[in-house]
Design an enzyme around this catalytic site. Structure first.
Site, PDB file in Angstrom:
ATOM      1  CB  THR A 128      -0.901   0.011   1.239  1.00 47.31           C
ATOM      2  OG1 THR A 128      -1.682  -1.181   1.237  1.00 47.31           O
ATOM      3  CG2 THR A 128      -1.831   1.198   1.222  1.00 47.31           C
ATOM      4  CB  CYS A 272      -4.355  -1.641   5.808  1.00 44.89           C
ATOM      5  SG  CYS A 272      -3.123  -2.622   4.930  1.00 44.89           S
TER       6      CYS A 272
END
Length: 481
Positions: A128, A272
């Protein structure tokens, strides 16, 4: 034979490459990492991560077309497609500290790829990353290319821990972003052909690079926002006597809203959600969008509020002190069916209770004692750096924390029980036995709404369940900091 190499043998790289190897027997897949203990674990009978179904997939392919190695440069050099799945932690110092992603490991990987490559390569962002990272990586590669062509793709992962293998087998979508050039489109097609071995073509979405990068951050922000929304409602439910489960069910039946991610809890965790929202906030601020940044900041503020509210509820219920009292902590992972503790709400809850001098007895079926000890002694964001770069643990709180291997050991002689992970076994405990072995009055603080509140009250417990009508004992003890 097409050769794929993945840099990074963690929660994303390992399972993703294992499934690609299983579904694409004609492709050779090598997962590389500089951490020898991690690679040794991938090559053993005790994999470094717990994920339902992962062990079977790895055993089926390992040694055939799936390999794990520390020889990073050799396998990167030989690969046609290089996935980069390294950590992108939140910066702890310098420009953007506490919000921006630290791309140190990504940049190091890019420079190494440029240095060792002897043939053209497709380089795939799997970590990410912030929007426009691909552009920065592209510059590093093109300025060090020695006549070799590198094409950058963004292929963000949308895995949910605990169901990662199922998600990989049957994804909602696979997103591939690339340059809108002939080379970019050719690379997109090459990666699309890999996934098309098992994913229906209509679920493989192709976009430009920036859309793919932003889609990942946006998806996690939207999911976290739903959790914070229902958690905000849980506080109001407690204040008014409403039941958050009934409210959630009611709004979830609206087809425009849907039922997923509407379970109230002690807060969201995982590697995340918070990191990606902080990243999104930083990008908004850098692009002159303070109102948008503040909107997303509030999602994290509500999550922090929910955790502190839970701790305050525990302390205020138990005569406004937990000093020297034994509190059993059932569950430490951020959710069931994973051993992952990154950003788990349990860390902040435990630290809050330890700050009031409680004695904690912790049980989780998948989290090791060493991991729990490490988590409770580490500073925020240090967890997301490779182990050899993490600061040495400060003095542990062994006099205040014990980690046990059985739920009944954890609750023995405890004044209160905090359920912080929704493991199925916590629904099925013999709560009469638990009650008989606890100090009285016996408190249960259910941070995941897994217990039958009515039955537990009949046994004799004083029960607090998030967002549910309050026990009469608690009504005069508001959980306000």
């Amino acid at each position: 034979m097409v050769k794929i190499c993945c840099i990074g043998a963690g929660y994303v790289g390992g399972p993703t490459m294992a499934v690609i190897a299983l579904k694409c027997p004609k492709i050779e897949v090598v997962v590389v990492d500089i951490a020898a203990p991690r690679i040794n674990a991938w090559n053993s009978d005790h994999l470094p991560i717990y994920e339902p179904g992962l062990e079977e997939v790895v055993k089926e392919c390992r040694g055939k077309n799936l390999f794990f190695s520390t020889d990073v440069e050799k396998h990167v050099s030989e690969a046609d497609i290089v996935f980069v799945s390294v950590n992108t932690p939140t910066k702890t110092q310098g420009l953007g500290a506490g919000k921006a992603a630290d791309l140190t490991y990504w940049e190091s990987a890019a420079r190494m790829i440029a240095d060792v490559s002897k043939s053209d390569k497709i380089v795939v962002e799997k970590s990410t990353v912030p929007v426009k990272t691909a552009e920065a990586i592209e510059r590093i590669l093109t300025h060090n290319n020695k006549g070799i062509n590198f094409t950058i793709l963004s292929n963000p992962e949308f895995l949910a821990e605990g169901t990662a293998i199922k998600d990989l087998f049957n994804p909602d979508r696979v997103l591939i972003g690339g340059r809108e050039t002939p080379e970019g489109q050719k690379a997109i097609e090459a990666l699309k052909n890999v996934y098309a071995n098992w994913v229906p073509v209509d679920r493989i979405l192709c976009t430009n690079l920036w859309s793919a990068e932003l889609s990942k951050l946006a998806a996690n922000a939207f999911l976290a926002q739903r959790i914070s929304s229902v958690n905000a409602m849980s506080a109001l439910c407690e204040a008014t006597g409403a039941d958050v489960s009934q409210v959630s069910h009611s709004i979830g039946t609206d087809s425009r809203i849907g039922p997923k991610f509407l379970s109230s809890s002690v807060g969201f965790g995982g590697s995340c959600f918070q990191k990606d929202i902080l990243n999104l906030v930083y990008i908004c601020e850098c692009n002159g969008l303070p109102e948008v940044a503040n909107y997303w900041k509030q999602v994290i503020k509500v999550n922090d509020y929910q955790k502190s509210r839970f701790v305050n509820r525990v302390v205020s219920s138990m005569f406004n002190t937990v000093s020297t009292k034994k509190i059993a902590i059932l569950g430490f992972a951020f959710k069931k069916d994973t051993g992952d503790t990154r950003e788990t709400p349990a860390i902040d809850v435990c630290k809050g209770l330890l700050g009031d001098k409680a004695k904690l007895s912790i049980y989780d079926p998948q989290v090791t004692e060493s991991q729990i000890t490490k988590d409770l002694s580490m500073k925020k964001y240090d967890w997301d750096h490779p182990a050899h770069l993490q600061p040495p643990s400060p003095t542990s709180k062994k006099d205040q924390v014990s980690v046990v291997s059985d739920a009944y050991d954890a609750v023995k002689d405890a004044h209160g029980v905090c359920i912080l992970t929704e493991w199925d076994e916590f629904k099925n405990l013999d709560y009469k036995k638990v009650f008989d072995n606890m100090q009285k009055p016996a408190f249960i603080f259910d941070g995941r709404n897994v217990v039958d509140v009515k039955k537990l009250r009949e046994i004799g417990f004083i029960v607090y369940s998030i967002g549910k009508p309050l026990d009469s004992w608690l009504k005069d003890m508001p959980a306000v900091a």
